[in-house]
Scaffold this motif. Structure first.
Motif, PDB file in Angstrom:
ATOM      1  N   VAL A  58     -15.887  13.242  -5.312  1.00  0.00           N
ATOM      2  CA  VAL A  58     -16.751  14.406  -5.111  1.00  0.00           C
ATOM      3  C   VAL A  58     -17.826  14.115  -4.077  1.00  0.00           C
ATOM      4  O   VAL A  58     -18.067  14.914  -3.157  1.00  0.00           O
ATOM      5  CB  VAL A  58     -17.394  14.830  -6.450  1.00  0.00           C
ATOM      6  CG1 VAL A  58     -18.498  15.855  -6.226  1.00  0.00           C
ATOM      7  CG2 VAL A  58     -16.339  15.407  -7.387  1.00  0.00           C
ATOM      8  N   ASN A  59     -18.488  12.966  -4.195  1.00  0.00           N
ATOM      9  CA  ASN A  59     -19.562  12.645  -3.256  1.00  0.00           C
ATOM     10  C   ASN A  59     -19.044  12.433  -1.845  1.00  0.00           C
ATOM     11  O   ASN A  59     -19.713  12.815  -0.874  1.00  0.00           O
ATOM     12  CB  ASN A  59     -20.315  11.403  -3.751  1.00  0.00           C
ATOM     13  CG  ASN A  59     -21.326  11.717  -4.824  1.00  0.00           C
ATOM     14  OD1 ASN A  59     -22.354  12.340  -4.579  1.00  0.00           O
ATOM     15  ND2 ASN A  59     -21.043  11.296  -6.051  1.00  0.00           N
ATOM     16  N   HIS A  60     -17.858  11.843  -1.724  1.00  0.00           N
ATOM     17  CA  HIS A  60     -17.279  11.677  -0.392  1.00  0.00           C
ATOM     18  C   HIS A  60     -16.945  13.034   0.223  1.00  0.00           C
ATOM     19  O   HIS A  60     -17.134  13.248   1.426  1.00  0.00           O
ATOM     20  CB  HIS A  60     -16.032  10.803  -0.453  1.00  0.00           C
ATOM     21  CG  HIS A  60     -15.360  10.619   0.877  1.00  0.00           C
ATOM     22  ND1 HIS A  60     -15.904   9.846   1.889  1.00  0.00           N
ATOM     23  CD2 HIS A  60     -14.202  11.128   1.376  1.00  0.00           C
ATOM     24  CE1 HIS A  60     -15.109   9.887   2.940  1.00  0.00           C
ATOM     25  NE2 HIS A  60     -14.068  10.655   2.653  1.00  0.00           N
ATOM     26  N   ALA A  61     -16.472  13.962  -0.607  1.00  0.00           N
ATOM     27  CA  ALA A  61     -16.156  15.300  -0.106  1.00  0.00           C
ATOM     28  C   ALA A  61     -17.411  16.037   0.316  1.00  0.00           C
ATOM     29  O   ALA A  61     -17.399  16.807   1.288  1.00  0.00           O
ATOM     30  CB  ALA A  61     -15.411  16.095  -1.179  1.00  0.00           C
ATOM     31  N   TYR A  62     -18.532  15.816  -0.397  1.00  0.00           N
ATOM     32  CA  TYR A  62     -19.786  16.458  -0.038  1.00  0.00           C
ATOM     33  C   TYR A  62     -20.207  16.100   1.386  1.00  0.00           C
ATOM     34  O   TYR A  62     -20.696  16.934   2.138  1.00  0.00           O
ATOM     35  CB  TYR A  62     -20.905  16.037  -0.996  1.00  0.00           C
ATOM     36  CG  TYR A  62     -20.900  16.729  -2.330  1.00  0.00           C
ATOM     37  CD1 TYR A  62     -20.112  17.859  -2.567  1.00  0.00           C
ATOM     38  CD2 TYR A  62     -21.676  16.255  -3.371  1.00  0.00           C
ATOM     39  CE1 TYR A  62     -20.107  18.480  -3.796  1.00  0.00           C
ATOM     40  CE2 TYR A  62     -21.680  16.879  -4.610  1.00  0.00           C
ATOM     41  CZ  TYR A  62     -20.898  17.991  -4.820  1.00  0.00           C
ATOM     42  OH  TYR A  62     -20.907  18.600  -6.038  1.00  0.00           O
ATOM     43  N   ASP A  63     -20.026  14.820   1.746  1.00  0.00           N
ATOM     44  CA  ASP A  63     -20.465  14.369   3.076  1.00  0.00           C
ATOM     45  C   ASP A  63     -19.571  13.221   3.524  1.00  0.00           C
ATOM     46  O   ASP A  63     -19.864  12.049   3.257  1.00  0.00           O
ATOM     47  CB  ASP A  63     -21.931  13.925   3.037  1.00  0.00           C
ATOM     48  CG  ASP A  63     -22.508  13.748   4.429  1.00  0.00           C
ATOM     49  OD1 ASP A  63     -21.720  13.674   5.396  1.00  0.00           O
ATOM     50  OD2 ASP A  63     -23.746  13.686   4.562  1.00  0.00           O
ATOM     51  N   PRO A  64     -18.456  13.528   4.210  1.00  0.00           N
ATOM     52  CA  PRO A  64     -17.499  12.492   4.605  1.00  0.00           C
ATOM     53  C   PRO A  64     -18.060  11.451   5.552  1.00  0.00           C
ATOM     54  O   PRO A  64     -17.451  10.378   5.718  1.00  0.00           O
ATOM     55  CB  PRO A  64     -16.372  13.292   5.270  1.00  0.00           C
ATOM     56  CG  PRO A  64     -16.538  14.695   4.776  1.00  0.00           C
ATOM     57  CD  PRO A  64     -18.000  14.876   4.573  1.00  0.00           C
TER      58      PRO A  64
END
Length: 279
Positions: free
Chosen positions: A124-130
């Motif tokens: 989820v966090n990677h998707a928020y800000d790749p």
């Protein structure tokens, strides 16, 4: 007479600041409502500051010093109480969770943070800000897992979550990650630690289609509701708003599957993910 000493930042700054606020207010003999009127806020907002469930902003600190004649104490110390490891729009809500006696939450598109596994939180966090460095992502994951330790207590807070079926079917981080995430939720529910219901897709239109909501109750402070959007969020303490959104949550519960059917669906989806079948 000497004024109050500055707070020790190594202790619990927000709780101490709240205690000092209550002491200073009672010393001058005014109610929370009266102090709220001087700051152009509600009396319940003052109560939340005193209980440590709301962050004291610099503007309010200055006005409190003026209203209570505290010699700049709150202005000096509000920065220490405002420090947080969470993003600005979520910091107050995350910290309020630690004081809540009950949390009722609906999430339409993802598993809520308190129920996430590290792998799901990482995705989820990677998707928020790749573009965020891996080290920062890992810090965010650690912070989220620290929040989830609220559930280490056997009974407090009461956590009641309505999950949208769309969140369970949105493949986040891969099928293995989803299988682990759903098994984790099922395990917590079977242990009796959380109440989980699934709002099925065939429920159609419902009362919270516009977004997520989180209702929090406290032992010594008025209730709060947290409304969250894309990189935004706000806490509401207006009694009429809280009452209205509590009714929204009640309607969601009425539209959701019963607990046993919800757990059966979660288990079935977890097995589908684990066996690489299509849900």
């Amino acid at each position: 007479m000497a004024g109050p000493k500055d707070l020790d930042p190594s202790s619990s700054p927000r709780a101490l600041l709240g205690a000092e606020l209550r002491h200073a207010r009672e010393k001058v003999g005014i109610s929370q409502e009266e102090l709220g009127q001087r700051l152009f806020v509600s009396g319940s907002f003052i109560g939340q500051l005193e209980a440590g469930t709301r962050r004291m902003q610099a503007e309010y600190a200055r006005m409190l010093d003026e209203a209570l004649r505290t010699g700049g104490f709150f202005t000096r110390n509000c920065k220490a109480a405002a420090k947080s490891k969470y993003q600005e729009h979520f910091a107050e809500a995350a910290e309020a969770e630690t004081h809540a006696t009950s949390i009722r939450q609906y999430t339409p598109l993802l598993i809520p943070g308190l129920l996430q596994t590290p792998a799901y939180a990482r995705a989820v966090n990677h998707a928020y800000d790749p573009t965020t460095p891996k080290e920062t992502i890992e810090q965010w994951v650690d912070n989220r897992m620290a929040r989830a330790r609220l559930l280490d207590h056997p009974t407090k807070p009461l956590l009641w979550v309505v999950l949208d079926e769309a969140a369970l079917r949105r493949e986040t981080g891969g099928r293995a990650v989803m299988a682990e995430a759903l098994r984790h939720i099922g395990g917590l529910a079977q242990q009796g630690r959380v109440i989980v219901q699934v709002l099925p897709l065939n429920a159609g239109a419902h009362t919270a289609m516009e977004g997520a909501l989180k209702l929090m109750d406290f032992e010594d402070a008025p209730p709060l509701v947290y409304l969250e959007g894309v990189r935004t969020g706000r806490l509401e303490d207006d009694p009429a708003t809280v009452t209205q959104l509590r009714f929204v949550f009640d309607l969601l519960v009425a539209s959701a599957l019963a607990q046993d059917k919800s757990l059966a669906l979660i288990k079935a989806l977890a097995e589908d993910y684990a066996h690489e079948e299509h849900p």
